[in-house]
Design an enzyme around this catalytic site. Sequence first.
Site, short mmCIF file in Angstrom:
data_model
loop_
_atom_site.label_atom_id
_atom_site.label_comp_id
_atom_site.label_asym_id
_atom_site.label_seq_id
_atom_site.Cartn_x
_atom_site.Cartn_y
_atom_site.Cartn_z
CG HIS A 12 -1.85 0.91 1.04
ND1 HIS A 12 -1.83 1.37 2.26
CD2 HIS A 12 -3.20 1.89 0.12
CE1 HIS A 12 -3.36 2.59 2.25
NE2 HIS A 12 -3.44 1.94 1.05
CG HIS A 54 -3.49 8.86 0.12
ND1 HIS A 54 -4.72 9.59 1.00
CD2 HIS A 54 -4.23 7.91 -0.64
CE1 HIS A 54 -5.30 8.92 1.66
NE2 HIS A 54 -5.40 7.69 0.43
#
Length: 247
Positions: A12, A54
């Site tokens: 991730h 992100h």
Amino acid sequence: MMSVKKLQVIGHRGLPSLYPENTIPSFVAAAQLGVDAIEFDVHPTRDGQLVVTHDATLERCSNGHGRVRDMSLAELRELDFGSWKNSAFADTRIPTLEEAIEAILAVRSDMFLLVELKDTSEDVALQVLDYLRRRELLSQVMALSFHTRLMKLYRELEPTLPLQGFPDRYLKEPLPDAYDIINKTCIWTHEITAEEVAFFHARDIAVDVCPVDNAEALDKVLPCGMDSITTNAANVILPILKQRGLR
């Protein structure tokens, strides 16, 4: 359904337990550790470039302020995307989509990539797709987004491209046919149940669970029968799986 002994492990944002998330050092470290796939997030810049980070804003992961899309690539390059994690990563720069992918593939050319569309713009989604087509990467990419409208666009343009969505309760734009267009979904670790996994498997939708960062989380999710785990700590999870004979 994938056998537990072949449980896929997805890094991730790379390896954020040890490196600044969504940076080249993080991606390279995850690839070197041996994850099966790497997930990362894409945003546009003011001057039409694609960068990997992100958040839509800069404060959490850099020394900048404001929105990513309001800055040019040159302006973003002036920012430090590493010191927030540790001073050892001072002056780590934001990567472009191309730079991130090339760094990963330089370590392992067949690495599977999960590309998350963070922006709501169809033009940006098309720009990402155009790059993946030109780079001939569609066979080793899964696209994902909380914006079902963008997943529907991709399904229309690339019928065979694997798509990951999310349960309706997570979606930014819930649509009645959201489950008809996806190949995979992702459920949070604290919410996953065997019943919900079975619900998606009955619809031929694979299930990922995120995040799984330690033995306790792994023990919780393994009985649910999911197909993959997404982890921030592949350095922790991979040895545990190997020790248990699950790798």
